[in-house]
Design a protein around this motif. Structure first.
Motif, PDB file in Angstrom:
ATOM      1  N   GLU A   1      -1.456  25.935  77.321  1.00 45.83           N
ATOM      2  CA  GLU A   1      -0.370  26.829  77.707  1.00 45.83           C
ATOM      3  C   GLU A   1       0.988  26.136  77.620  1.00 45.83           C
ATOM      4  N   HIS A   2       0.987  24.809  77.637  1.00 49.50           N
ATOM      5  CA  HIS A   2       2.236  24.048  77.597  1.00 49.50           C
ATOM      6  C   HIS A   2       2.561  23.744  76.137  1.00 49.50           C
ATOM      7  N   ARG A   3       3.446  24.543  75.586  1.00 44.47           N
ATOM      8  CA  ARG A   3       3.663  24.524  74.138  1.00 44.47           C
ATOM      9  C   ARG A   3       4.258  23.216  73.627  1.00 44.47           C
ATOM     10  N   VAL A   4       5.070  22.564  74.446  1.00 49.58           N
ATOM     11  CA  VAL A   4       5.660  21.298  73.997  1.00 49.58           C
ATOM     12  C   VAL A   4       4.573  20.229  73.891  1.00 49.58           C
ATOM     13  N   ILE A   5       3.661  20.183  74.867  1.00 50.11           N
ATOM     14  CA  ILE A   5       2.546  19.237  74.789  1.00 50.11           C
ATOM     15  C   ILE A   5       1.710  19.520  73.543  1.00 50.11           C
ATOM     16  N   VAL A   6       1.435  20.791  73.287  1.00 54.73           N
ATOM     17  CA  VAL A   6       0.652  21.175  72.109  1.00 54.73           C
ATOM     18  C   VAL A   6       1.302  20.644  70.838  1.00 54.73           C
ATOM     19  N   LEU A   7       2.625  20.777  70.747  1.00 50.75           N
ATOM     20  CA  LEU A   7       3.330  20.332  69.543  1.00 50.75           C
ATOM     21  C   LEU A   7       3.310  18.811  69.408  1.00 50.75           C
ATOM     22  N   VAL A   8       3.465  18.099  70.523  1.00 55.41           N
ATOM     23  CA  VAL A   8       3.420  16.632  70.456  1.00 55.41           C
ATOM     24  C   VAL A   8       2.008  16.172  70.087  1.00 55.41           C
TER      25      VAL A   8
ATOM     26  N   ARG B   1      -1.846  10.303  62.957  1.00 53.90           N
ATOM     27  CA  ARG B   1      -3.126   9.579  62.896  1.00 53.90           C
ATOM     28  C   ARG B   1      -3.860   9.872  61.588  1.00 53.90           C
ATOM     29  N   ASP B   2      -3.922  11.138  61.224  1.00 54.70           N
ATOM     30  CA  ASP B   2      -4.641  11.533  60.003  1.00 54.70           C
ATOM     31  C   ASP B   2      -3.968  10.982  58.747  1.00 54.70           C
ATOM     32  N   ALA B   3      -2.641  10.775  58.811  1.00 54.11           N
ATOM     33  CA  ALA B   3      -1.906  10.242  57.664  1.00 54.11           C
ATOM     34  C   ALA B   3      -1.899   8.716  57.639  1.00 54.11           C
ATOM     35  N   GLY B   4      -2.517   8.100  58.651  1.00 54.38           N
ATOM     36  CA  GLY B   4      -2.542   6.645  58.713  1.00 54.38           C
ATOM     37  C   GLY B   4      -1.272   6.034  59.269  1.00 54.38           C
ATOM     38  N   GLU B   5      -0.388   6.875  59.846  1.00 53.20           N
ATOM     39  CA  GLU B   5       0.867   6.370  60.416  1.00 53.20           C
ATOM     40  C   GLU B   5       0.679   5.815  61.827  1.00 53.20           C
ATOM     41  N   ALA B   6      -0.362   6.265  62.519  1.00 48.13           N
ATOM     42  CA  ALA B   6      -0.526   5.898  63.917  1.00 48.13           C
ATOM     43  C   ALA B   6      -1.985   5.650  64.251  1.00 48.13           C
ATOM     44  N   GLU B   7      -2.184   4.765  65.217  1.00 42.42           N
ATOM     45  CA  GLU B   7      -3.505   4.521  65.775  1.00 42.42           C
ATOM     46  C   GLU B   7      -3.412   4.831  67.264  1.00 42.42           C
ATOM     47  N   LEU B   8      -4.196   5.789  67.742  1.00 38.16           N
ATOM     48  CA  LEU B   8      -4.113   6.227  69.124  1.00 38.16           C
ATOM     49  C   LEU B   8      -5.142   5.496  69.971  1.00 38.16           C
ATOM     50  N   ALA B   9      -4.666   4.848  71.042  1.00 40.72           N
ATOM     51  CA  ALA B   9      -5.567   4.122  71.931  1.00 40.72           C
ATOM     52  C   ALA B   9      -6.414   5.084  72.756  1.00 40.72           C
ATOM     53  N   VAL B  10      -5.864   6.265  73.033  1.00 40.68           N
ATOM     54  CA  VAL B  10      -6.599   7.306  73.752  1.00 40.68           C
ATOM     55  C   VAL B  10      -6.493   8.592  72.932  1.00 40.68           C
ATOM     56  N   ASP B  11      -7.087   9.671  73.424  1.00 42.54           N
ATOM     57  CA  ASP B  11      -7.083  10.910  72.661  1.00 42.54           C
ATOM     58  C   ASP B  11      -5.657  11.458  72.533  1.00 42.54           C
ATOM     59  N   PRO B  12      -5.420  12.318  71.540  1.00 43.81           N
ATOM     60  CA  PRO B  12      -4.057  12.818  71.286  1.00 43.81           C
ATOM     61  C   PRO B  12      -3.420  13.513  72.485  1.00 43.81           C
TER      62      PRO B  12
ATOM     63  N   SER C   1      -2.238  10.841  74.897  1.00 41.07           N
ATOM     64  CA  SER C   1      -1.125  10.130  74.265  1.00 41.07           C
ATOM     65  C   SER C   1       0.154  10.951  74.343  1.00 41.07           C
ATOM     66  N   ALA C   2       0.040  12.263  74.125  1.00 35.79           N
ATOM     67  CA  ALA C   2       1.205  13.147  74.210  1.00 35.79           C
ATOM     68  C   ALA C   2       1.750  13.203  75.627  1.00 35.79           C
ATOM     69  N   VAL C   3       0.850  13.298  76.608  1.00 34.10           N
ATOM     70  CA  VAL C   3       1.272  13.357  78.015  1.00 34.10           C
ATOM     71  C   VAL C   3       1.969  12.059  78.410  1.00 34.10           C
ATOM     72  N   PHE C   4       1.411  10.907  78.018  1.00 29.15           N
ATOM     73  CA  PHE C   4       2.036   9.622  78.354  1.00 29.15           C
ATOM     74  C   PHE C   4       3.430   9.522  77.735  1.00 29.15           C
ATOM     75  N   PHE C   5       3.560   9.982  76.493  1.00 26.83           N
ATOM     76  CA  PHE C   5       4.859   9.959  75.822  1.00 26.83           C
ATOM     77  C   PHE C   5       5.885  10.801  76.580  1.00 26.83           C
ATOM     78  N   LEU C   6       5.507  12.011  76.964  1.00 28.97           N
ATOM     79  CA  LEU C   6       6.442  12.904  77.655  1.00 28.97           C
ATOM     80  C   LEU C   6       6.734  12.421  79.070  1.00 28.97           C
ATOM     81  N   LEU C   7       5.716  11.921  79.765  1.00 27.98           N
ATOM     82  CA  LEU C   7       5.950  11.397  81.114  1.00 27.98           C
ATOM     83  C   LEU C   7       6.938  10.233  81.088  1.00 27.98           C
ATOM     84  N   GLY C   8       6.763   9.341  80.133  1.00 27.89           N
ATOM     85  CA  GLY C   8       7.691   8.213  80.009  1.00 27.89           C
ATOM     86  C   GLY C   8       9.100   8.675  79.716  1.00 27.89           C
TER      87      GLY C   8
END
Length: 202
Positions: A133-140, A148-159, A162-169
């Motif tokens: 329901e939180h559209r900004v989280i969905v987009l991040v 990740r799929d393009a090989g630009e990023a390696e995620l230590a936890v699930d997407p 990772s999105a929540v940690f980014f926005l919280l910070g």
């Protein structure tokens, strides 16, 4: 059915107009005083309605913030969706996200922005497992998955996390940094650099 035919009419249109006047007056008051010190009497006087009308539309002052949060999140999501309509790399996509969230603070002012985040993370807020329901989280999440799929990023936890940690910070940085715009911009640039380094493929 046309857009004009879909528009509310009669009493429903009047109700929505009144609700908008009350919301606008409340937001203006919150900007000046903060939610806790906001005077409902001043709000209803500015909106030109009875005191009971405020509580009919917004049972508590926190409900004003919940309404504002939903509208602002929708606004940011629309803008970010338009930006992502064309292929973007990870740095530009996250940079745009930061820019849009920082602009929200600029629109609302420091007091109201902090109140909005306080109610967002309030332990008394109704809980939901529907993060979709939180559209900004969905987009991040989508930005991170694409990277990740393009090989630009390696995620230590699930997407999602990772999105929540980014926005919280980002929210924490914005609410605790009270320096000049120039120093704020430097802090945001440093935050983006740190995030991107943490996502670099190893």
């Amino acid at each position: 059915m046309s857009e004009i035919q879909d528009r509310p009419r009669g009493r429903e249109a009047q109700r929505l107009q009144t609700r908008q006047r009350v919301l606008d007056a409340a937001v203006a008051e919150f900007k000046e005083t903060g939610m806790a010190e906001a005077d409902v009497g001043a709000i209803v006087e500015s909106a030109g309605v009875a005191r009971g009308t405020f509580y009919f539309h917004f049972p508590t002052k926190e409900h004003v913030l919940l309404e504002l949060e939903a509208r602002e999140e929708a606004r940011i999501a629309r803008q970010l969706t338009r930006f992502l309509a064309e292929p973007r790399d990870l740095p530009s996509a996250l940079s745009k996200t930061i820019q849009l969230v920082a602009a929200l603070e600029g629109r609302l002012g420091s007091l109201l922005f902090k109140d909005l985040l306080a109610v967002h993370f309030s332990p008394t807020r109704p809980l939901t497992d529907e993060w979709m329901e939180h559209r900004v989280i969905v987009l991040v999440v989508r930005i991170l998955e694409n990277a990740r799929d393009a090989g630009e990023a390696e995620l230590a936890v699930d997407p999602y996390h990772s999105a929540v940690f980014f926005l919280l910070g980002l929210y924490a940085l914005l609410t605790t940094t009270t320096s000049t715009k120039q120093l704020r911009d430097v802090a945001l640039d440093s935050y983006l650099t740190t995030v991107l380094r943490s996502l670099e493929p190893r």
